[in-house]
Design a protein around this motif. Structure first.
Motif, PDB file in Angstrom:
ATOM      1  N   ARG A   1      88.169 -11.701  59.335  1.00  0.00           N
ATOM      2  CA  ARG A   1      87.030 -11.398  60.190  1.00  0.00           C
ATOM      3  C   ARG A   1      85.870 -12.346  59.878  1.00  0.00           C
ATOM      4  O   ARG A   1      85.247 -12.904  60.793  1.00  0.00           O
ATOM      5  CB  ARG A   1      86.588  -9.952  59.983  1.00  0.00           C
ATOM      6  CG  ARG A   1      85.380  -9.559  60.827  1.00  0.00           C
ATOM      7  CD  ARG A   1      84.833  -8.192  60.443  1.00  0.00           C
ATOM      8  NE  ARG A   1      83.811  -7.761  61.381  1.00  0.00           N
ATOM      9  CZ  ARG A   1      82.545  -8.153  61.342  1.00  0.00           C
ATOM     10  NH1 ARG A   1      82.139  -9.005  60.403  1.00  0.00           N
ATOM     11  NH2 ARG A   1      81.682  -7.717  62.234  1.00  0.00           N
ATOM     12  N   GLU A   2      85.596 -12.521  58.604  1.00  0.00           N
ATOM     13  CA  GLU A   2      84.471 -13.369  58.202  1.00  0.00           C
ATOM     14  C   GLU A   2      84.663 -14.801  58.686  1.00  0.00           C
ATOM     15  O   GLU A   2      83.709 -15.454  59.136  1.00  0.00           O
ATOM     16  CB  GLU A   2      84.298 -13.330  56.688  1.00  0.00           C
ATOM     17  CG  GLU A   2      83.822 -11.994  56.133  1.00  0.00           C
ATOM     18  CD  GLU A   2      84.908 -10.927  56.104  1.00  0.00           C
ATOM     19  OE1 GLU A   2      86.111 -11.287  56.229  1.00  0.00           O
ATOM     20  OE2 GLU A   2      84.569  -9.746  55.978  1.00  0.00           O
ATOM     21  N   ASN A   3      85.892 -15.289  58.583  1.00  0.00           N
ATOM     22  CA  ASN A   3      86.195 -16.642  59.021  1.00  0.00           C
ATOM     23  C   ASN A   3      85.986 -16.791  60.520  1.00  0.00           C
ATOM     24  O   ASN A   3      85.419 -17.787  60.990  1.00  0.00           O
ATOM     25  CB  ASN A   3      87.622 -16.999  58.626  1.00  0.00           C
ATOM     26  CG  ASN A   3      88.049 -18.378  59.074  1.00  0.00           C
ATOM     27  OD1 ASN A   3      88.867 -18.511  59.980  1.00  0.00           O
ATOM     28  ND2 ASN A   3      87.521 -19.420  58.450  1.00  0.00           N
ATOM     29  N   TRP A   4      86.429 -15.807  61.286  1.00  0.00           N
ATOM     30  CA  TRP A   4      86.283 -15.868  62.745  1.00  0.00           C
ATOM     31  C   TRP A   4      84.818 -15.803  63.147  1.00  0.00           C
ATOM     32  O   TRP A   4      84.357 -16.572  64.001  1.00  0.00           O
ATOM     33  CB  TRP A   4      87.063 -14.737  63.394  1.00  0.00           C
ATOM     34  CG  TRP A   4      87.048 -14.760  64.899  1.00  0.00           C
ATOM     35  CD1 TRP A   4      86.469 -13.854  65.727  1.00  0.00           C
ATOM     36  CD2 TRP A   4      87.629 -15.753  65.754  1.00  0.00           C
ATOM     37  NE1 TRP A   4      86.650 -14.201  67.048  1.00  0.00           N
ATOM     38  CE2 TRP A   4      87.365 -15.360  67.085  1.00  0.00           C
ATOM     39  CE3 TRP A   4      88.350 -16.916  65.514  1.00  0.00           C
ATOM     40  CZ2 TRP A   4      87.795 -16.105  68.175  1.00  0.00           C
ATOM     41  CZ3 TRP A   4      88.777 -17.665  66.612  1.00  0.00           C
ATOM     42  CH2 TRP A   4      88.495 -17.257  67.916  1.00  0.00           C
ATOM     43  N   VAL A   5      84.060 -14.915  62.526  1.00  0.00           N
ATOM     44  CA  VAL A   5      82.637 -14.800  62.832  1.00  0.00           C
ATOM     45  C   VAL A   5      81.927 -16.125  62.544  1.00  0.00           C
ATOM     46  O   VAL A   5      81.114 -16.606  63.345  1.00  0.00           O
ATOM     47  CB  VAL A   5      82.001 -13.654  62.031  1.00  0.00           C
ATOM     48  CG1 VAL A   5      80.472 -13.679  62.166  1.00  0.00           C
ATOM     49  CG2 VAL A   5      82.546 -12.306  62.501  1.00  0.00           C
ATOM     50  N   ALA A   6      82.232 -16.729  61.403  1.00  0.00           N
ATOM     51  CA  ALA A   6      81.596 -17.997  61.034  1.00  0.00           C
ATOM     52  C   ALA A   6      81.930 -19.093  62.033  1.00  0.00           C
ATOM     53  O   ALA A   6      81.062 -19.888  62.427  1.00  0.00           O
ATOM     54  CB  ALA A   6      82.032 -18.400  59.630  1.00  0.00           C
ATOM     55  N   LYS A   7      83.187 -19.154  62.457  1.00  0.00           N
ATOM     56  CA  LYS A   7      83.582 -20.164  63.444  1.00  0.00           C
ATOM     57  C   LYS A   7      82.811 -19.988  64.747  1.00  0.00           C
ATOM     58  O   LYS A   7      82.275 -20.955  65.313  1.00  0.00           O
ATOM     59  CB  LYS A   7      85.080 -20.068  63.736  1.00  0.00           C
ATOM     60  CG  LYS A   7      85.997 -20.628  62.680  1.00  0.00           C
ATOM     61  CD  LYS A   7      87.438 -20.525  63.171  1.00  0.00           C
ATOM     62  CE  LYS A   7      88.421 -21.019  62.137  1.00  0.00           C
ATOM     63  NZ  LYS A   7      89.819 -20.987  62.639  1.00  0.00           N
ATOM     64  N   CYS A   8      82.770 -18.771  65.237  1.00  0.00           N
ATOM     65  CA  CYS A   8      82.131 -18.528  66.531  1.00  0.00           C
ATOM     66  C   CYS A   8      80.636 -18.846  66.473  1.00  0.00           C
ATOM     67  O   CYS A   8      80.072 -19.439  67.408  1.00  0.00           O
ATOM     68  CB  CYS A   8      82.351 -17.081  66.956  1.00  0.00           C
ATOM     69  SG  CYS A   8      84.082 -16.692  67.321  1.00  0.00           S
ATOM     70  N   ARG A   9      80.001 -18.467  65.380  1.00  0.00           N
ATOM     71  CA  ARG A   9      78.567 -18.744  65.255  1.00  0.00           C
ATOM     72  C   ARG A   9      78.303 -20.237  65.085  1.00  0.00           C
ATOM     73  O   ARG A   9      77.264 -20.742  65.545  1.00  0.00           O
ATOM     74  CB  ARG A   9      77.994 -17.932  64.104  1.00  0.00           C
ATOM     75  CG  ARG A   9      77.923 -16.437  64.444  1.00  0.00           C
ATOM     76  CD  ARG A   9      77.398 -15.596  63.319  1.00  0.00           C
ATOM     77  NE  ARG A   9      77.230 -14.202  63.760  1.00  0.00           N
ATOM     78  CZ  ARG A   9      77.029 -13.167  62.936  1.00  0.00           C
ATOM     79  NH1 ARG A   9      76.981 -13.376  61.616  1.00  0.00           N
ATOM     80  NH2 ARG A   9      76.887 -11.953  63.419  1.00  0.00           N
ATOM     81  N   ARG A  10      79.231 -20.933  64.461  1.00  0.00           N
ATOM     82  CA  ARG A  10      79.079 -22.380  64.342  1.00  0.00           C
ATOM     83  C   ARG A  10      79.210 -23.047  65.710  1.00  0.00           C
ATOM     84  O   ARG A  10      78.454 -23.977  66.028  1.00  0.00           O
ATOM     85  CB  ARG A  10      80.141 -22.949  63.384  1.00  0.00           C
ATOM     86  CG  ARG A  10      80.033 -24.446  63.135  1.00  0.00           C
ATOM     87  CD  ARG A  10      78.698 -24.821  62.541  1.00  0.00           C
ATOM     88  NE  ARG A  10      78.620 -26.254  62.239  1.00  0.00           N
ATOM     89  CZ  ARG A  10      77.479 -26.905  62.037  1.00  0.00           C
ATOM     90  NH1 ARG A  10      76.311 -26.257  62.102  1.00  0.00           N
ATOM     91  NH2 ARG A  10      77.486 -28.201  61.760  1.00  0.00           N
ATOM     92  N   VAL A  11      80.144 -22.587  66.522  1.00  0.00           N
ATOM     93  CA  VAL A  11      80.284 -23.108  67.885  1.00  0.00           C
ATOM     94  C   VAL A  11      78.970 -22.943  68.646  1.00  0.00           C
ATOM     95  O   VAL A  11      78.490 -23.878  69.309  1.00  0.00           O
ATOM     96  CB  VAL A  11      81.430 -22.387  68.622  1.00  0.00           C
ATOM     97  CG1 VAL A  11      81.426 -22.749  70.106  1.00  0.00           C
ATOM     98  CG2 VAL A  11      82.774 -22.729  68.003  1.00  0.00           C
ATOM     99  N   GLU A  12      78.383 -21.769  68.546  1.00  0.00           N
ATOM    100  CA  GLU A  12      77.123 -21.512  69.244  1.00  0.00           C
ATOM    101  C   GLU A  12      76.009 -22.414  68.713  1.00  0.00           C
ATOM    102  O   GLU A  12      75.238 -22.993  69.490  1.00  0.00           O
ATOM    103  CB  GLU A  12      76.735 -20.048  69.091  1.00  0.00           C
ATOM    104  CG  GLU A  12      75.466 -19.677  69.845  1.00  0.00           C
ATOM    105  CD  GLU A  12      75.205 -18.188  69.869  1.00  0.00           C
ATOM    106  OE1 GLU A  12      74.676 -17.702  70.889  1.00  0.00           O
ATOM    107  OE2 GLU A  12      75.529 -17.511  68.871  1.00  0.00           O
ATOM    108  N   ALA A  13      75.924 -22.558  67.393  1.00  0.00           N
ATOM    109  CA  ALA A  13      74.866 -23.365  66.788  1.00  0.00           C
ATOM    110  C   ALA A  13      74.954 -24.825  67.198  1.00  0.00           C
ATOM    111  O   ALA A  13      73.933 -25.509  67.316  1.00  0.00           O
ATOM    112  CB  ALA A  13      74.921 -23.235  65.265  1.00  0.00           C
ATOM    113  N   LEU A  14      76.170 -25.317  67.408  1.00  0.00           N
ATOM    114  CA  LEU A  14      76.363 -26.713  67.785  1.00  0.00           C
ATOM    115  C   LEU A  14      76.119 -26.969  69.269  1.00  0.00           C
ATOM    116  O   LEU A  14      76.192 -28.114  69.715  1.00  0.00           O
ATOM    117  CB  LEU A  14      77.775 -27.165  67.412  1.00  0.00           C
ATOM    118  CG  LEU A  14      78.036 -27.318  65.904  1.00  0.00           C
ATOM    119  CD1 LEU A  14      79.516 -27.595  65.649  1.00  0.00           C
ATOM    120  CD2 LEU A  14      77.178 -28.415  65.304  1.00  0.00           C
TER     121      LEU A  14
END
Length: 291
Positions: free
Chosen positions: A16-29
């Motif tokens: 879960r933590e890995n998926w959340v981090a990926k999605c938030r990184r996509v948004e930040a970029l």
């Protein structure tokens, strides 16, 4: 000709933590869409829980499937999953659908591998069933993305889709099912022309799935390296590789120009890259966002 829109196709998550981090990184970029494929195998996400979670932990990006393999599914159960996902994502879902192309995955799922024409017919019937289900639930259908390369899928997309997806891959002659070759620039011209000839004046958004992004000061060397890595692309010489619309080689400025030229030539304004290219492609996203 629309403004540029950028998406990333995320393959899986360790936790879960890995998926959340990926999605938030996509948004930040600055990407606009988080999508997931519909494949079997270790680490692969189920195509509806993952976008639902992505929407829950981000604010701006749309989420979706690129693409759901409709012949995998029973119509009634699939429609239930789609409607639930529309509700749970707060209407941020882009529904990507396709007819399937990997025989090995059908084998792994214990499903019959039927001819392409029958798979496309099943996809078409699935669209009708989804519309009936949306109407019964009183729900506005989400934007529909139909992706493929065959005459059957592209003509269906021309008639029905809000977004038409072009992967530019075709079955390699004489090779096992699932062995693909990239269409070159001229073949993509033909596919776009075929699509538009069936659109009857409609003007859906056009998406291209980029297969490789390489940041380099030497585009030709990068193209030669790619050809050497993928030996089944013998039909493409280096000059053809450099013009292939599903590949991006060069500096950030060179890739910006390539995408601008390809939008002008083909109409591609919605660009999707695979997860491993997320960071590499981000400077291009920054340069072209909103243009």
């Amino acid at each position: 000709m629309g403004k540029f829109k950028f998406g990333v196709n995320l393959w899986g998550a360790e936790s879960r933590e890995n998926w959340v981090a990926k999605c938030r990184r996509v948004e930040a970029l600055g990407y606009d869409v988080i999508s997931v494929p519909d494949h079997l195998g270790p680490g692969r996400n189920s195509p509806f829980p993952a976008p639902t979670m992505a929407a829950a932990v981000t604010q701006r990006p749309r989420v979706g499937t690129l693409v759901s393999n409709v012949p995998f599914y029973n119509f009634a159960l699939f429609a239930r999953d789609v409607v639930t996902t529309v509700k749970m994502t707060g209407d941020r879902l882009d529904l990507g659908l396709g007819s399937g192309h990997m025989k090995s995955e059908f084998d792994d799922a214990g499903l019959p591998w039927i001819p392409a024409k029958e798979r496309i017919e099943y996809l078409t019937k699935g669209l009708d069933h989804l519309r009936e289900h949306f109407a019964a639930e009183g729900i506005t259908p989400p934007p529909l993305l139909l992706a493929g390369n065959s005459d059957g899928v592209l003509s269906l997309a021309a008639r029905e889709a809000d977004i038409a997806g072009f992967a530019g891959l075709r079955q390699a002659p004489g090779k096992p099912p699932g062995t693909f070759r990239l269409d070159d620039a001229e073949r993509m011209d033909e596919r776009i022309a075929f699509f538009r000839s069936h659109a009857n004046g409609r003007d859906p958004e056009l998406n291209v799935l980029v297969q490789r992004v390489v940041v380099t000061d030497d585009r030709r060397a990068a193209a030669e390296s790619w050809r050497e890595e993928l030996k089944d692309q013998d039909s493409l010489d280096v000059d053809a590789v450099l013009e292939t619309p599903q590949l991006l080689f060069g500096t950030t400025d060179e890739m910006v120009r390539q995408l601008q030229e390809r939008r002008e030539r083909y109409g591609f304004s919605y660009i999707t890259v695979f997860e491993p290219m997320l960071e590499t492609f981000a400077p291009v996203v920054k340069e072209l966002s909103g243009q």
